[in-house]
Design a protein around this motif. Structure first.
Motif, PDB file in Angstrom:
ATOM      1  N   THR A 389     -43.490 -17.353 -25.809  1.00 54.77           N
ATOM      2  CA  THR A 389     -44.635 -16.893 -25.008  1.00 54.77           C
ATOM      3  C   THR A 389     -45.218 -15.583 -25.517  1.00 54.77           C
ATOM      4  OG1 THR A 389     -43.125 -15.775 -23.469  1.00 54.77           O
ATOM      5  CG2 THR A 389     -43.776 -18.033 -22.945  1.00 54.77           C
ATOM      6  N   ARG A 390     -44.455 -14.858 -26.352  1.00 50.43           N
ATOM      7  CA  ARG A 390     -44.913 -13.600 -26.954  1.00 50.43           C
ATOM      8  C   ARG A 390     -45.421 -12.593 -25.915  1.00 50.43           C
ATOM      9  NH1 ARG A 390     -48.706 -16.179 -31.507  1.00 50.43           N
ATOM     10  NH2 ARG A 390     -49.104 -17.536 -29.727  1.00 50.43           N
ATOM     11  N   GLY A 391     -44.747 -12.574 -24.757  1.00 49.52           N
ATOM     12  CA  GLY A 391     -45.058 -11.563 -23.753  1.00 49.52           C
ATOM     13  C   GLY A 391     -46.271 -11.843 -22.900  1.00 49.52           C
ATOM     14  N   ASP A 392     -46.726 -13.088 -22.832  1.00 51.64           N
ATOM     15  CA  ASP A 392     -47.892 -13.438 -22.011  1.00 51.64           C
ATOM     16  C   ASP A 392     -47.426 -13.714 -20.580  1.00 51.64           C
ATOM     17  OD1 ASP A 392     -50.099 -14.565 -20.767  1.00 51.64           O
ATOM     18  OD2 ASP A 392     -50.788 -15.576 -22.575  1.00 51.64           O
ATOM     19  N   VAL A 393     -47.663 -12.766 -19.671  1.00 51.11           N
ATOM     20  CA  VAL A 393     -47.204 -12.894 -18.288  1.00 51.11           C
ATOM     21  C   VAL A 393     -47.874 -14.065 -17.587  1.00 51.11           C
ATOM     22  CG1 VAL A 393     -47.128 -11.759 -16.035  1.00 51.11           C
ATOM     23  CG2 VAL A 393     -46.666 -10.450 -18.090  1.00 51.11           C
ATOM     24  N   ILE A 394     -49.155 -14.286 -17.857  1.00 48.67           N
ATOM     25  CA  ILE A 394     -49.884 -15.369 -17.202  1.00 48.67           C
ATOM     26  C   ILE A 394     -49.276 -16.716 -17.573  1.00 48.67           C
ATOM     27  CG2 ILE A 394     -52.120 -16.472 -16.892  1.00 48.67           C
ATOM     28  CD1 ILE A 394     -51.921 -13.641 -15.741  1.00 48.67           C
ATOM     29  N   MET A 395     -48.988 -16.916 -18.849  1.00 49.46           N
ATOM     30  CA  MET A 395     -48.369 -18.163 -19.287  1.00 49.46           C
ATOM     31  C   MET A 395     -46.992 -18.351 -18.649  1.00 49.46           C
ATOM     32  SD  MET A 395     -47.368 -19.405 -23.168  1.00 49.46           S
ATOM     33  CE  MET A 395     -49.048 -19.182 -23.751  1.00 49.46           C
ATOM     34  N   LEU A 396     -46.217 -17.273 -18.618  1.00 51.47           N
ATOM     35  CA  LEU A 396     -44.891 -17.341 -18.003  1.00 51.47           C
ATOM     36  C   LEU A 396     -44.996 -17.653 -16.517  1.00 51.47           C
ATOM     37  CD1 LEU A 396     -43.198 -14.285 -19.742  1.00 51.47           C
ATOM     38  CD2 LEU A 396     -42.390 -16.646 -19.870  1.00 51.47           C
ATOM     39  N   GLY A 397     -45.956 -17.003 -15.841  1.00 50.68           N
ATOM     40  CA  GLY A 397     -46.140 -17.234 -14.409  1.00 50.68           C
ATOM     41  C   GLY A 397     -46.545 -18.659 -14.101  1.00 50.68           C
ATOM     42  N   GLU A 398     -47.436 -19.220 -14.916  1.00 47.22           N
ATOM     43  CA  GLU A 398     -47.870 -20.603 -14.712  1.00 47.22           C
ATOM     44  C   GLU A 398     -46.696 -21.565 -14.844  1.00 47.22           C
ATOM     45  OE1 GLU A 398     -51.073 -22.196 -14.081  1.00 47.22           O
ATOM     46  OE2 GLU A 398     -51.191 -20.202 -13.223  1.00 47.22           O
ATOM     47  N   ALA A 399     -45.881 -21.350 -15.877  1.00 49.09           N
ATOM     48  CA  ALA A 399     -44.737 -22.238 -16.087  1.00 49.09           C
ATOM     49  C   ALA A 399     -43.657 -22.013 -15.032  1.00 49.09           C
ATOM     50  CB  ALA A 399     -44.160 -21.994 -17.484  1.00 49.09           C
ATOM     51  N   TYR A 400     -43.521 -20.769 -14.606  1.00 47.24           N
ATOM     52  CA  TYR A 400     -42.475 -20.390 -13.658  1.00 47.24           C
ATOM     53  C   TYR A 400     -42.584 -21.166 -12.351  1.00 47.24           C
ATOM     54  CZ  TYR A 400     -39.526 -16.925 -11.208  1.00 47.24           C
ATOM     55  OH  TYR A 400     -38.546 -16.291 -10.513  1.00 47.24           O
ATOM     56  N   ALA A 401     -43.812 -21.384 -11.892  1.00 50.71           N
ATOM     57  CA  ALA A 401     -44.027 -22.028 -10.593  1.00 50.71           C
ATOM     58  C   ALA A 401     -43.475 -23.445 -10.546  1.00 50.71           C
ATOM     59  CB  ALA A 401     -45.520 -22.038 -10.263  1.00 50.71           C
ATOM     60  N   PHE A 402     -43.378 -24.107 -11.703  1.00 50.64           N
ATOM     61  CA  PHE A 402     -42.878 -25.490 -11.731  1.00 50.64           C
ATOM     62  C   PHE A 402     -41.449 -25.563 -11.187  1.00 50.64           C
ATOM     63  CE2 PHE A 402     -40.539 -28.943 -13.692  1.00 50.64           C
ATOM     64  CZ  PHE A 402     -41.391 -30.031 -13.552  1.00 50.64           C
ATOM     65  N   GLY A 403     -40.567 -24.758 -11.739  1.00 48.95           N
ATOM     66  CA  GLY A 403     -39.176 -24.789 -11.298  1.00 48.95           C
ATOM     67  C   GLY A 403     -39.023 -24.341  -9.864  1.00 48.95           C
ATOM     68  N   VAL A 404     -39.818 -23.333  -9.459  1.00 48.62           N
ATOM     69  CA  VAL A 404     -39.725 -22.813  -8.097  1.00 48.62           C
ATOM     70  C   VAL A 404     -40.015 -23.906  -7.084  1.00 48.62           C
ATOM     71  CG1 VAL A 404     -40.733 -21.204  -6.436  1.00 48.62           C
ATOM     72  CG2 VAL A 404     -40.320 -20.456  -8.775  1.00 48.62           C
ATOM     73  N   ILE A 405     -41.171 -24.555  -7.206  1.00 53.93           N
ATOM     74  CA  ILE A 405     -41.602 -25.494  -6.172  1.00 53.93           C
ATOM     75  C   ILE A 405     -40.767 -26.768  -6.166  1.00 53.93           C
ATOM     76  CG2 ILE A 405     -43.375 -26.617  -7.591  1.00 53.93           C
ATOM     77  CD1 ILE A 405     -43.625 -25.705  -3.854  1.00 53.93           C
ATOM     78  N   TRP A 406     -40.361 -27.265  -7.334  1.00 56.64           N
ATOM     79  CA  TRP A 406     -39.620 -28.523  -7.352  1.00 56.64           C
ATOM     80  C   TRP A 406     -38.177 -28.343  -6.920  1.00 56.64           C
ATOM     81  CZ3 TRP A 406     -41.430 -33.152  -6.980  1.00 56.64           C
ATOM     82  CH2 TRP A 406     -42.726 -33.425  -7.411  1.00 56.64           C
ATOM     83  N   SER A 407     -37.570 -27.210  -7.202  1.00 58.49           N
ATOM     84  CA  SER A 407     -36.204 -26.984  -6.707  1.00 58.49           C
ATOM     85  C   SER A 407     -36.212 -26.865  -5.187  1.00 58.49           C
ATOM     86  CB  SER A 407     -35.599 -25.728  -7.344  1.00 58.49           C
ATOM     87  OG  SER A 407     -36.317 -24.571  -6.983  1.00 58.49           O
ATOM     88  N   PHE A 408     -37.244 -26.204  -4.624  1.00 61.30           N
ATOM     89  CA  PHE A 408     -37.364 -26.118  -3.166  1.00 61.30           C
ATOM     90  C   PHE A 408     -37.571 -27.503  -2.561  1.00 61.30           C
ATOM     91  CE2 PHE A 408     -39.247 -21.544  -3.353  1.00 61.30           C
ATOM     92  CZ  PHE A 408     -37.978 -21.055  -3.615  1.00 61.30           C
ATOM     93  N   THR A 409     -38.400 -28.302  -3.220  1.00 58.95           N
ATOM     94  CA  THR A 409     -38.712 -29.634  -2.689  1.00 58.95           C
ATOM     95  C   THR A 409     -37.475 -30.522  -2.657  1.00 58.95           C
ATOM     96  OG1 THR A 409     -40.969 -29.448  -3.566  1.00 58.95           O
ATOM     97  CG2 THR A 409     -40.195 -31.651  -2.978  1.00 58.95           C
ATOM     98  N   PHE A 410     -36.728 -30.548  -3.748  1.00 62.90           N
ATOM     99  CA  PHE A 410     -35.503 -31.357  -3.782  1.00 62.90           C
ATOM    100  C   PHE A 410     -34.504 -30.883  -2.731  1.00 62.90           C
ATOM    101  CE2 PHE A 410     -36.639 -32.655  -8.234  1.00 62.90           C
ATOM    102  CZ  PHE A 410     -36.565 -34.020  -8.017  1.00 62.90           C
TER     103      PHE A 410
END
Length: 767
Positions: A389-410
């Motif tokens: 990601t070379r330090g791109d916070v926006i890219m990291l944040g976008e990808a981060y939400a995937f694990g957050v929401i699906w782990s909560f859902t399961f």
């Protein structure tokens, strides 16, 4: 050895992860949905109260909870591997996004200080601006990535060595953070009042302006979701990363002290209020005080630093507060890197314990005793993420939400299924619940699940980076888990696969309080069967480990004429001992109380018990009911072994516990006998009659007993056989040898306790 912590420290550990999102969530959400983003951040923080309630319910059912355990119980192994794969994506990204965000704050401060120095002519000539060169500035993303990598390497080494007990550090970080939050809110509210700032636009359809990246796979289609409920769900989904870190509550639950459930709920309330005020309040104030241009172009990735610069007050105070913000940001964000390593290691340990990962991953480090192979795996994936990601916070944040929401859902789906499937102990339920006849409808839990599921599905279409990277990552982990599990099943085809802790056998030549690390006056519990830990449960329920230490002992029997006990380099921790102590650890965790573990070699089990108890200076020895002996036989053999001890030897109580929780207590060493009511009445009648003589008006009951015993001793020397014959005729066959102590007893006073002689589990003084 277990170390249990207060709910304040547990909350601090979780907030080091959850609170870190306050430093970057607002900027990421605003870039995606526009100026109305703070309202969605506040909505997410309110909704996190409900999500946290789901975790509290699951933790009340399983001490070692978390997504994997809960989903497996409800939906089976396949769904469990899928859910933990998504969760690992969340945990792996927590470290990089926190580290990069901390780097953004530090780099932003350095760049601004360079500009201030350039304006005052304080820079060296090589860095000073010229007609052809602008003032030197660090590259925000690359410098932040370098910083994140350095901090990640540091925490990798710390976790490899083994962090002793990090809750104290987490507590100190949150105390410093709280000082910053209080200043931020008070100064921010004052600045809003002075500047006459306005609230951000309400979250209506006309005020939601999605960026092209925020539209994801819907970009360029006729179905552009800018109106109605779908748009709200989109905006909510782009803000959901603000409540990342909830899984840390399930991981830290095993460390919460007694009473576990009560302290868990207290920690959840502290976390909820703190995160709502900090994350929600800071994001709202930033949108009100920082002008649109600087907020979206300069301070997008370090929003709280920008907020410090737009407060009302002298410039020097604002710069000073910004430096303080950066220091706090570094502490809490770097702490989140550590939490992510510990959390992901804990999740993979649960998976490995269940046989999904091979035991190769769980082997302790030869020098440090840590699960270093799992730590190495997590470290490698986090470093890979930082580099890609070379330090791109926006890219990291976008990808981060995937694990957050699906782990909560399961997790919420699994808890919903367990409402009907699980019939074990459940300490608490997510409200409200409506009962119709014999059927209970979990309205609250179902509502949480539906919101999470809908948001997760919307995110699949509107978060292209998260969807693609998350699915690839989760699929890779799922394949690794599946292959490893099949390999394990082949290796363990002939034996039942059970969860086993890994222990390091620390050899000592002498058993003493110093080598075991316990205080005098403790409790020693013998344990020989992992399937029946009722003696340990009995002791834990009646012992305050703040006042008394508990030692769990198992004896390694050495055969007569067999090999001698080998040196430390040849010691092997047997599978039986591993299973026994695994169960001991599990039971102790469920009570939230600490135990110490001890294995001793012996040719005689009873001699080993009393020798060890005497060396450890315990007050009580607790043992389960033997399948081969009666309680009286167990007490007889223990008593013989105690008599054979060399002086000095310590008096102690010996408890025998049956599976129903009833107990019998026996005293080792001289002790006041148990007198039946008839005996007490006889002494009293003698006392009344004898006191009629005026010369012995000051006679006491004890004088009568002393005289009777002295006469008996004198007569025994002359008339031994006659006295033995008389005693044999007087001895009652049903005379009690120990008192049964029921769990309902309000005062667990042992039989025959005298002055200065108490049962370890007494709640009142004996007579």
């Amino acid at each position: 050895m277990l170390t249990f912590i207060s709910f304040w420290r547990a909350a601090a550990i979780v907030l080091n992860d959850l609170g870190s999102s306050a430093f970057y969530a607002g900027g990421i959400a605003e870039q995606a949905v526009g100026k109305a983003a703070p309202w969605f951040i506040l909505g997410v923080m309110l909704f996190s109260f409900a999500v946290r309630a789901v975790y509290v319910e699951s933790c009340s059912m399983f001490t070692r909870g978390g997504v994997y355990r809960v989903v497996k119980e409800a939906l089976g192994g396949t769904f469990a591997k899928l859910s933990v794969s998504a969760l690992m994506f969340d945990y792996i990204l927590t470290g990089p996004i926190s580290g990069v965000s901390a780097g953004q704050y530090i780099t932003g401060l350095l760049n601004e200080l360079i500009i201030v120095c350039a304006n005052h002519g304080w820079l060296p000539l090589a860095l000073s601006p010229t007609t052809t060169h602008r003032v030197f500035q660090f590259d925000m993303n690359h410098t932040s990535a370098l910083f994140a990598a350095a901090v990640t390497i540091y925490y990798w080494w710390e976790n490899t060595k083994g962090i002793e007990e990090s809750s104290e550090k987490a507590m100190k970080v949150m105390q410093i953070t709280t000082v910053m939050v209080v200043i931020l809110l008070i100064w921010g509210v004052y600045s809003v009042y002075v500047q006459g700032a306005h609230l951000p636009p309400p979250p209506t359809a006309s005020n939601m302006h999605f960026s092209e990246d925020a539209l994801g796979f819907l970009k360029g289609t006729k179905f552009v979701p800018i109106l109605g409920l779908f748009g709200v769900l989109m905006a909510f989904g782009h803000s959901v990363l603000a409540m990342s870190g909830e899984e840390s509550l399930a991981q830290v639950n095993r460390e919460i002290e007694h009473p576990k459930l009560k302290n868990l709920k207290r920690a959840a309330i502290v976390i909820a209020i703190y995160s709502f005020v900090f994350t929600g309040g800071a994001t709202l104030l930033a949108s009100m005080l920082i002008p649109d241009g600087p907020r979206t172009h300069i301070y997008q990735d370090n929003l709280i630093a920008g907020l410090a610069m737009y407060m009302t007050g002298p410039e020097v105070l604002k710069i000073g507060f910004r430096i303080f913000v950066v220091i706090v940001g570094f502490l809490i964000l770097s702490g989140a890197i550590n939490t992510s390593m510990i959390g992901s290691t804990g999740v993979l340990m649960r998976v490995a314990e269940d046989g999904v990962l091979t035991d190769w991953f769980r082997k302790p480090h030869k020098r440090f005793g840590t699960s270093y192979r799992i730590v190495n795996l997590v470290f490698a994936m986090q470093m890979f993420t930082i580099i890609v990601t070379r330090g791109d916070v926006i890219m990291l944040g976008e990808a981060y939400a995937f694990g957050v929401i699906w782990s909560f859902t399961f997790n919420s789906l699994a808890m919903l299924v367990l409402r009907w499937k699980y019939h074990g102990e459940r300490g608490w339920k997510v409200p409200p619940n409506i009962r119709i006849g014999k059927t209970e409808i979990p309205v609250g839990l179902a509502s949480v699940f539906l919101v999470l599921l809908t948001t997760a599905i919307v995110n699949l279409f509107t978060k292209s980076v998260a969807t693609v990277s998350g699915i690839i990552f989760a699929a890779a982990f799922f394949v690794i888990f599946s292959i490893s599990e099949k390999r394990n099943k082949k290796q363990h085809a002939l034996t039942a696969r059970q969860m086993k802790e890994h222990f390091q056998l620390d050899h000592e030549d002498i058993v003493s309080r110093e080598t075991v690390g316990v205080r005098s006056g403790g409790v020693m519990v013998t344990m020989r069967d992992a399937a029946n830990p009722f003696a340990l449960k009995w002791a834990l329920s009646r012992t305050s480990t703040d006042e008394q230490d508990i030692v769990v002992l198992t004896v390694r029997m050495m055969g007569v004429g067999g090999p001698e006990f080998l040196g430390p380099e040849d010691q092997i921790f047997s599978e039986h001992e591993q299973m026994v102590f695994t169960k001991a650890i599990s039971v102790a965790e469920s009570f939230g109380k600490k135990v110490s573990l001890l294995v001793v070699p012996a040719g005689d089990i009873f001699a080993a018990l009393v020798q060890t108890a005497n060396s450890l200076e315990v007050d009580s020895v607790v043992s389960g009911l033997s399948t081969k002996m009666s309680p009286e036989d167990q007490a007889f053999h223990i008593g013989q072994a105690w008599e054979a001890l060399p002086e000095p030897k310590r008096q102690m109580n010996f408890y025998v516990i049956n599976p129903s929780g009833e107990s019998k207590v026996y005293y080792l060493g001289p002790h006041a006998p148990s007198l039946r009511p008839d005996d007490v009445q006889l002494v009293h009648r003698l006392w009344l009659n004898l006191r009629r003589d005026p010369s012995i008006q000051d006679l006491h009951h004890s004088d009568i007993i002393t005289y009777a015993l002295t006469r008996l001793a004198s007569q025994y020397a002359r008339e031994k056989q006659e006295i033995i014959r008389d005693l044999r005729s007087y001895k009652s066959s049903d005379a009690p040898t120990g008192r049964v102590l029921n769990s309902s007893d309000s005062a667990l006073t042992g039989v025959g306790t005298g002055p200065g002689r108490r049962s370890a589990f007494d709640s009142t003084d004996g007579e």
